[in-house]
Design an enzyme around this catalytic site. Sequence first.
Site, short mmCIF file in Angstrom:
data_model
loop_
_atom_site.label_atom_id
_atom_site.label_comp_id
_atom_site.label_asym_id
_atom_site.label_seq_id
_atom_site.Cartn_x
_atom_site.Cartn_y
_atom_site.Cartn_z
N ARG A 90 0.84 -1.16 0.04
CA ARG A 90 0.04 0.09 -0.04
C ARG A 90 0.98 1.27 0.01
O ARG A 90 2.06 1.13 0.50
CB ARG A 90 -1.05 0.01 1.32
CG ARG A 90 -2.03 -1.04 1.22
CD ARG A 90 -3.01 -1.01 2.17
NE ARG A 90 -2.53 -0.87 3.72
CZ ARG A 90 -2.31 -1.97 4.25
NH1 ARG A 90 -2.71 -3.15 3.81
NH2 ARG A 90 -1.96 -1.94 5.43
N ARG A 147 -12.41 -7.93 -5.66
CA ARG A 147 -12.83 -6.40 -5.69
C ARG A 147 -12.02 -5.44 -6.13
O ARG A 147 -12.37 -4.32 -6.58
CB ARG A 147 -13.15 -6.17 -4.22
CG ARG A 147 -14.67 -6.82 -3.85
CD ARG A 147 -15.05 -6.42 -2.60
NE ARG A 147 -14.16 -6.58 -1.21
CZ ARG A 147 -14.05 -7.70 -0.49
NH1 ARG A 147 -14.83 -8.65 -0.68
NH2 ARG A 147 -13.30 -7.84 0.34
N ARG A 149 -8.19 -11.96 2.42
CA ARG A 149 -9.23 -12.82 2.75
C ARG A 149 -9.86 -13.00 1.04
O ARG A 149 -9.70 -12.37 0.05
CB ARG A 149 -10.25 -12.09 3.47
CG ARG A 149 -9.92 -12.02 4.81
CD ARG A 149 -11.03 -11.68 5.70
NE ARG A 149 -10.93 -11.10 6.79
CZ ARG A 149 -11.81 -10.69 7.97
NH1 ARG A 149 -13.08 -11.32 7.81
NH2 ARG A 149 -11.45 -10.02 9.15
N ASP A 153 0.90 -21.03 10.24
CA ASP A 153 1.33 -19.94 9.33
C ASP A 153 2.66 -20.52 8.43
O ASP A 153 2.55 -20.11 7.17
CB ASP A 153 2.10 -18.75 10.00
CG ASP A 153 1.07 -17.80 10.44
OD1 ASP A 153 -0.43 -18.16 10.31
OD2 ASP A 153 1.08 -16.90 11.49
N LEU A 196 -3.95 0.47 -4.78
CA LEU A 196 -4.33 -0.60 -5.94
C LEU A 196 -5.86 0.04 -6.51
O LEU A 196 -6.23 -0.46 -7.60
CB LEU A 196 -4.58 -1.76 -4.96
CG LEU A 196 -3.19 -2.39 -4.69
CD1 LEU A 196 -3.58 -3.74 -4.15
CD2 LEU A 196 -2.23 -2.68 -6.07
N LYS A 197 -6.32 0.86 -5.67
CA LYS A 197 -7.73 1.27 -6.35
C LYS A 197 -7.48 2.41 -7.38
O LYS A 197 -8.31 2.33 -8.29
CB LYS A 197 -8.38 2.03 -5.22
CG LYS A 197 -9.05 1.11 -4.13
CD LYS A 197 -9.68 1.78 -3.15
CE LYS A 197 -10.24 0.76 -2.08
NZ LYS A 197 -11.16 1.28 -0.91
N HIS A 208 -6.35 -16.52 12.96
CA HIS A 208 -4.86 -16.65 13.19
C HIS A 208 -4.40 -17.97 13.26
O HIS A 208 -5.04 -18.92 13.35
CB HIS A 208 -4.15 -15.66 14.17
CG HIS A 208 -4.47 -14.27 13.93
ND1 HIS A 208 -3.68 -13.53 13.00
CD2 HIS A 208 -5.26 -13.28 14.26
CE1 HIS A 208 -4.07 -12.30 12.82
NE2 HIS A 208 -4.98 -11.99 13.86
N ASP A 209 -3.08 -18.31 12.99
CA ASP A 209 -2.22 -19.50 13.22
C ASP A 209 -3.17 -20.42 14.28
O ASP A 209 -3.39 -21.44 14.11
CB ASP A 209 -1.01 -19.28 13.74
CG ASP A 209 -0.31 -20.62 13.81
OD1 ASP A 209 -0.48 -21.33 14.66
OD2 ASP A 209 0.71 -20.90 12.89
N ILE A 210 -3.30 -19.85 15.44
CA ILE A 210 -3.78 -20.55 16.71
C ILE A 210 -5.33 -21.07 16.22
O ILE A 210 -5.63 -22.49 16.47
CB ILE A 210 -3.79 -19.97 17.99
CG1 ILE A 210 -4.05 -20.81 19.32
CG2 ILE A 210 -4.90 -18.75 17.83
CD1 ILE A 210 -4.10 -19.97 20.39
N ASN A 211 -6.03 -20.51 15.69
CA ASN A 211 -7.45 -20.91 15.26
C ASN A 211 -7.30 -22.00 14.14
O ASN A 211 -8.13 -22.61 14.17
CB ASN A 211 -8.23 -19.75 14.71
CG ASN A 211 -8.35 -18.49 15.74
OD1 ASN A 211 -7.80 -17.34 15.20
ND2 ASN A 211 -8.82 -18.64 16.75
#
Length: 367
Positions: free
Chosen positions: A47, A99, A93, A164, A71-72, A134-137
């Site tokens: 960005r 988009r 995501r 990760d 990027l827009k 995150h990784d733990i999830n």
Amino acid sequence: MVGEAPLHGRQGPLAGLRVIEFHSLGPGPFAGMLMADMGADVLRITRAAQGEPEAFDRITSRGRRVVSLDLKRERETALALCGGADVLIEGYRPGVMERLGLGPDAVHARNPGLIYGRMTGWGQEGPLARTAGHDINYIALTGALAAVGRRDAGPVPPLNLVGDYGGGALYLMMGVLAALWERARSGAGQVIDSAMCDGAASLMSMFYDMRAGGTWSLARESNLLDGGAPFYGTYECADGGHIAVGALEPQFWQELCTLAGVDAIDPALRDDPARWPDLRRQLADVFRQRSRAEWCALLELHDTCVSPVLHMDEAPQHPHMTARGTFIEVSGLTQPGPAPRFSRTPSATPSPAEVEPAADALRRWGL
């Protein structure tokens, strides 16, 4: 050995490969670092307000140039760069790149041979695909997190190595290289859906095999490789340091017992899980009698499978790490060097990331 070529001399087995990395966190930059270390020309698009790497991102940002784009407003510039690349990796995501007008369909219309690598936690589809995590999830749903920790306490996150980096970045890299191999025959690009939950589950294959065979208990610290076995775990020494014992095979266990002076521990009984708590207590008493350095001097150079447990400030100074040059210094920052090593096309010594104007990047790639 790691070579001495400068950053943009592009030395290594991936020299000549052009990679676009859309800046993300964790596994995306790590995958980009691996490709840059192996000689790929990795161009990070970040960005507009994020030109310089963050303090925690300096090592994993090494070896590439960085272009800042809105990027827009500068979608066409991003598309033009993608048109000259062999590989694209992104870690947003699902739906974000679409988009922005930079999804696989848009990019493949410009560059049909592009390998489009997508790095997410949950994958591109499924009930959780668009939720945060995150990784733990991600490792929580695979059985990996539940298997790590103390018996009398809750699960312990194994840093963010399993989700990760192991299940994420390394599986993305494997997918990219496999797709490049296939493209050499077909000429066509494709999309790689690399989900950390999928990769972490794959890493658990051996343990699911052991569970199916009745040799793995769901109780933590009751198995061969989770700290339950007295011959595979860590012990505190007299000075508060720790050593790691991995004497899985009987001959290594015998050597350990002989050199450590613990002949009272019968090697014939060591594989009986009912004896493990008592054997662990006996070993703990023995190892508390000497310092970590004393135990290493006695055991480390023998077939005892004993090593010191080093913290990050100590690891680069260990004689084996020093002899191999496993850690290097780049611009005053000690860091792990490129791995693995190649006999004929060695990787160059990496250099820090460099900010580059978009126009210069386009010219450099002949666009």
